[in-house]
Design an enzyme around this catalytic site. Sequence first.
Site, short mmCIF file in Angstrom:
data_model
loop_
_atom_site.label_atom_id
_atom_site.label_comp_id
_atom_site.label_asym_id
_atom_site.label_seq_id
_atom_site.Cartn_x
_atom_site.Cartn_y
_atom_site.Cartn_z
N LYS A 56 0.82 -1.22 0.00
CA LYS A 56 0.00 0.00 0.00
C LYS A 56 0.85 1.26 0.00
O LYS A 56 0.61 2.18 -0.77
CB LYS A 56 -0.88 0.05 1.26
CG LYS A 56 -2.18 -0.72 1.13
CD LYS A 56 -3.17 -0.33 2.21
CE LYS A 56 -2.58 -0.36 3.60
NZ LYS A 56 -2.25 -1.70 4.08
N THR A 70 4.00 1.62 -0.89
CA THR A 70 4.74 1.71 -2.15
C THR A 70 3.82 2.20 -3.27
O THR A 70 4.21 3.04 -4.08
CB THR A 70 5.33 0.33 -2.46
OG1 THR A 70 6.02 -0.15 -1.32
CG2 THR A 70 6.29 0.39 -3.63
N ARG A 100 1.98 8.03 6.85
CA ARG A 100 2.21 7.99 8.29
C ARG A 100 3.70 7.93 8.60
O ARG A 100 4.49 7.40 7.82
CB ARG A 100 1.55 6.74 8.88
CG ARG A 100 0.05 6.79 8.90
CD ARG A 100 -0.54 5.43 9.22
NE ARG A 100 -0.32 4.49 8.13
CZ ARG A 100 -0.50 3.18 8.22
NH1 ARG A 100 -0.85 2.65 9.37
NH2 ARG A 100 -0.29 2.41 7.18
N LYS A 146 10.19 -5.86 11.07
CA LYS A 146 9.43 -5.23 10.00
C LYS A 146 10.29 -4.51 8.97
O LYS A 146 10.00 -4.51 7.78
CB LYS A 146 8.44 -4.23 10.63
CG LYS A 146 7.47 -3.63 9.64
CD LYS A 146 6.39 -2.86 10.39
CE LYS A 146 5.47 -2.12 9.43
NZ LYS A 146 6.10 -1.01 8.73
N ALA A 176 -2.93 0.99 13.60
CA ALA A 176 -4.13 0.69 12.82
C ALA A 176 -5.08 -0.23 13.58
O ALA A 176 -6.28 -0.23 13.34
CB ALA A 176 -3.75 0.07 11.49
N PHE A 198 -3.80 -1.01 7.26
CA PHE A 198 -4.48 -2.31 7.33
C PHE A 198 -5.31 -2.57 6.07
O PHE A 198 -5.09 -1.94 5.04
CB PHE A 198 -5.37 -2.37 8.59
CG PHE A 198 -4.65 -2.89 9.80
CD1 PHE A 198 -3.28 -2.79 9.93
CD2 PHE A 198 -5.35 -3.50 10.84
CE1 PHE A 198 -2.62 -3.29 11.06
CE2 PHE A 198 -4.71 -3.99 11.98
CZ PHE A 198 -3.36 -3.89 12.08
N PHE A 255 4.11 -8.33 -9.30
CA PHE A 255 5.25 -9.15 -8.89
C PHE A 255 5.77 -9.85 -10.13
O PHE A 255 5.02 -10.08 -11.08
CB PHE A 255 4.81 -10.22 -7.88
CG PHE A 255 4.55 -9.67 -6.50
CD1 PHE A 255 4.37 -8.32 -6.26
CD2 PHE A 255 4.46 -10.54 -5.42
CE1 PHE A 255 4.11 -7.84 -4.98
CE2 PHE A 255 4.20 -10.07 -4.14
CZ PHE A 255 4.02 -8.73 -3.92
N TRP A 310 7.21 -0.27 -8.27
CA TRP A 310 8.33 -0.71 -7.44
C TRP A 310 9.59 -0.80 -8.30
O TRP A 310 10.66 -0.35 -7.92
CB TRP A 310 8.02 -2.07 -6.79
CG TRP A 310 9.11 -2.58 -5.90
CD1 TRP A 310 9.37 -2.19 -4.63
CD2 TRP A 310 10.11 -3.56 -6.24
NE1 TRP A 310 10.46 -2.87 -4.13
CE2 TRP A 310 10.94 -3.71 -5.10
CE3 TRP A 310 10.38 -4.32 -7.37
CZ2 TRP A 310 12.01 -4.59 -5.06
CZ3 TRP A 310 11.45 -5.20 -7.35
CH2 TRP A 310 12.26 -5.33 -6.20
#
Lengths: 640, 640
Positions: free
Chosen positions: B82, B84, B106, B117, B343, B374, B462, B491
């Site tokens: 999200k 990205t 954020r 993470k 979230a 989320f 992907f 990406w």
Amino acid sequence: MSSTWKLQPQNPVPSDIEVSRSLKDSILPISTIASNLGLTPSQYHPWGPSKAKISLSTLPPSPKSNYVVVTGLNPTPLGEGKSTTTIGLAQALQASLGYKCVACIRQPSQGPTFGVKGGAAGGGYSQVLPMEEFNLHLTGDIHAVTASNNLVSAALESRMFHESSQTSTALYSRLIKNNTFSTVQLERLKKLGIEKNNPQSLEEDEIERFARLNINPETITWNRVLDTCDRHLRGITVGTGSKETVKKEPGSTERVQHSRETGFDITVASEIMSVLAVSTSLSDLRERLSSMVIGFSYDNIPITTLDLGVSGALTVLMKDALMPTLMQTVERTPVLVHAGPFANISLGNSSVVADKIGAGLVGEDGYVVTEAGFGADIGMEKFFNIKCRKSNLIPNCVVIVATIRALKMHGGGPEVKAGKVLADEYKTMNVGLVEKGMDNLIRHIINARKFGVKVVVAINKFKTDEDEEIEIVKRMSLEAGAEDAVMSNHWEEGGEGARELAQAVVEACSKSNPEDFKFLYELNLPVKEKIEIICKEIYAAEGVDYSEKAEHQITEYEKNGFGDLPICMAKTQYSFSTDPTKKGAPINHRVLIREIRSCVGAGFLYPIAGDIMTIPGLPTRPGFYDVDVDVETGEVLGLF
Amino acid sequence: MSSTWKLQPQNPVPSDIEVSRSLKDSILPISTIASNLGLTPSQYHPWGPSKAKISLSTLPPSPKSNYVVVTGLNPTPLGEGKSTTTIGLAQALQASLGYKCVACIRQPSQGPTFGVKGGAAGGGYSQVLPMEEFNLHLTGDIHAVTASNNLVSAALESRMFHESSQTSTALYSRLIKNNTFSTVQLERLKKLGIEKNNPQSLEEDEIERFARLNINPETITWNRVLDTCDRHLRGITVGTGSKETVKKEPGSTERVQHSRETGFDITVASEIMSVLAVSTSLSDLRERLSSMVIGFSYDNIPITTLDLGVSGALTVLMKDALMPTLMQTVERTPVLVHAGPFANISLGNSSVVADKIGAGLVGEDGYVVTEAGFGADIGMEKFFNIKCRKSNLIPNCVVIVATIRALKMHGGGPEVKAGKVLADEYKTMNVGLVEKGMDNLIRHIINARKFGVKVVVAINKFKTDEDEEIEIVKRMSLEAGAEDAVMSNHWEEGGEGARELAQAVVEACSKSNPEDFKFLYELNLPVKEKIEIICKEIYAAEGVDYSEKAEHQITEYEKNGFGDLPICMAKTQYSFSTDPTKKGAPINHRVLIREIRSCVGAGFLYPIAGDIMTIPGLPTRPGFYDVDVDVETGEVLGLF
């Protein structure tokens, strides 16, 4: 504008925050302050409108300037104005006498700002602007220390947790990623004497040694920290949550709580704050952040932050904090604010980096005025024996700040207490008390001269001081060997009020000879001998006693190779002795060392001689009751 | 330079930190980014070389721009991109299509950066630069939340401590300084209905009511916070130190420990972070920081931060944090980074202030692209029903990010787990799984349309995706009512890879009608009804069950006037239901509300429907093992 502008002090002097606000429009853009210092735009980074961080690329290899340290006699609980004098003297040197000058001071802890202490930006017409930014987040250095310190705690606690439930083989396989060792892991291998780069090539016993730190929780000396006066965190039990349980024994189905008694300190008491104060470069910072000892293994091996694998991450978190923050005084004198290690259990001095950068910026004819916290028996002694040893800077002059109030207290005046009305003795002339109290100041003068440095006494003027009282201080200070003793009224008048003091300092510096400077002890002496030199030479103690614990610790430290570190005494600032009620110049007293802790990363041992409080409490009505924002203008109200 | 410069992506795409470093010299000074947005130097403050804080003076009263929210289907534990996509879309709108655009995202929590993470700055050629500054201290906002939150805790704990050992008269006399009430004290008097300004004029019962908060420790919901993954702080006992004792009873000589069971949360879970996200001005911030409920008195009266006297001090600590931070993407698109409420127990959206400032800066023809955390069942629902209600901004278009991987999981593919090798189904074509998994995406599309907003599906590409799989997503999304469904390769290619997505978004915005936008529920409905609307309309639940505790809490909240607040569901992001293993589009499920907590300052109630973890742990080998600094160049290594 900058060449003709002159400070116009109001009388009576408004509150600190009102002075700060009234001069809001006359302070210069921080880029102008930087450029006046000769900094090019690539050498500093603005951090909001009134602060900038100075790049470490400005760090000169061996700078020379006049180097002045401001310290004080043993204070009353109200403080005798060391910071204010530091700022006022710098203002006088630059604005009144025209020298290039930088003041170097500590960043204050934010916690006490909301408690009883109030701000620490100086005061009246000798302060750093804007005082609310100085006293609050500044450029985030203390926050970076909090984050770094607590990353160590999390790493430590979770490492013990994971070790308690995994075999060494399982631990090892989880510690290795992509079949390679990371840089910190290679460093740990080297420390263990295992010269291998391939994770597959370790023998079983090497795996065991590498993967298991085997920390004995009883030996952990690393506390968590917060920059908040939260006394209920002094003692806590962690790990009481429902998921922080481990198997009672391998294979057992019974689970037990993975909990532990520990505590928080205030952030400025973190070893990382001390590391920040003494680091001389990014690589020195990383080295120190690798070698902090957090406790011992069950085999009595010191466990370091390197062993926990956090040294690189700590350096990343601290790298911006290593840049000093540039601000300005009410008279536009540049100020470098950097580091703020607790004066009791740590150095109580601002950073080595800031003083060196300052010296480089003002040059050979300029002045760096730096401050040493607490009384001269602690702050100045540590400044010379620890800070100057790390910085290689040679001080020319010590300014000892005295007040008639503190001298009367040392002479036998009634107790002075924060929040209590001051006794009459302090408000009316009392030559006898002043004369008697000179004992205290005289001993500090003699002590300072033992380091081969010139001494100037600054009598920080209060309205109630009488000429005769001041004359006594001048006469007796000169007799004791001070170069000069000068009354200074910088709080009320700004730099002009400290003109005479500045002249005395210039004179003393011109007479000083760098070759006279000497440390009080050599590092290679036994630990006990170093402690005894400080206690006898500085405190005039008769001798030193050690608890059994302290004896044992000294043996352990010397065995582990920490015996060559300098000594950072943790003692009350209210007396030369360890008893805060013994005023004046006590003799025949003994120093009891209850225990000795190590700050191997910062590079000192600290013997504890007295009650040490590492997180203050809040009174029934804390200072925060008065702190507010005007929501229309954004102005801060009620800081003091 | 800026007009002709063009991103030249490398192939294969290097690691995020390598991309960030390789573009170090091509990013613009932050002052250029600001000035390109039309900001004058007085409207922003540089904060280091690559960040600036935007003054609230730029906050427009009722800005209009195209307003796009990026959300996602229910994700795999690996995340579906999200952030990205948010960055990539913004790059495409500005760099490829030439629109004025600001991305609003954020600030990530620093704790997880050192855990499992990694960073949250986007990724590949769609990220914010420099990623290490974005992921670490940024401009100190999270640190300010930590400091503020813990000042409340210290105030709370020490107030209980002082109340336990003092009579009301003694308390009162200590609370009054210079015989005047401070502003916060006057506000508390007003709240108590005591309309008096003179401390001497209070009656005995008024003194009792004013001076004694009488907090019932069992009801305290306020935790301390740290931005560190320290799981052993989830449950702690505070006040175990030797000095934290009180008299057992008045007059008693026996002392008992003043201790209490409590815990820490991660800083982004603090109510103050939520307050930061929803505040619309400095005065609104102060109002919210005054009304946070920390617990209840023994008489069941809500006790607020105003009652503790800290609201002004909190506002001072948070005032700089209220300014959003300006950064830039790899293609020099301006990004506003601001707030990062959790979230799960909070909004999961960036700030109202940043979106409004962004809209004002890009103007009517420009685009604000903002992200909701989320899955869309949580982040998007809260975005519409809570955030848009507070901001008065009307969204034109929802972008729902989907991946073939997540769709296959929803279609019945094997479990996807962080750190585990991905099953073959995810690497080779499997049209059946994709088709079946579309259930999940389709329900999100239908849900979004219930708010009257246009929907565009972004298929985040992907390498292993096959054309046939993508075609299914496109066809079925359009059938479900999406305006468009577009494959996006930002990406790998930066903005150019999202050109088609950007065109679809522009088209959808042009078709949107602000009058179609509607909330899902009205605030004045009973609490239970609001919860049921969300559960039935968004989660397709059959119904809602409440624990006895939750029933009681609802009654209490409605009695205390908190019943009109919007609902902020705390639920897993991995399923529409409360069971994270139920993939696809579950029906016939029920939602059990265990308890309901209040965030009165931030302005919502949060029902807890599932296990909520508010402080993550560290794995055996945390991410910090790889993080380091090149001490020669100062470059950060090993962040990902």
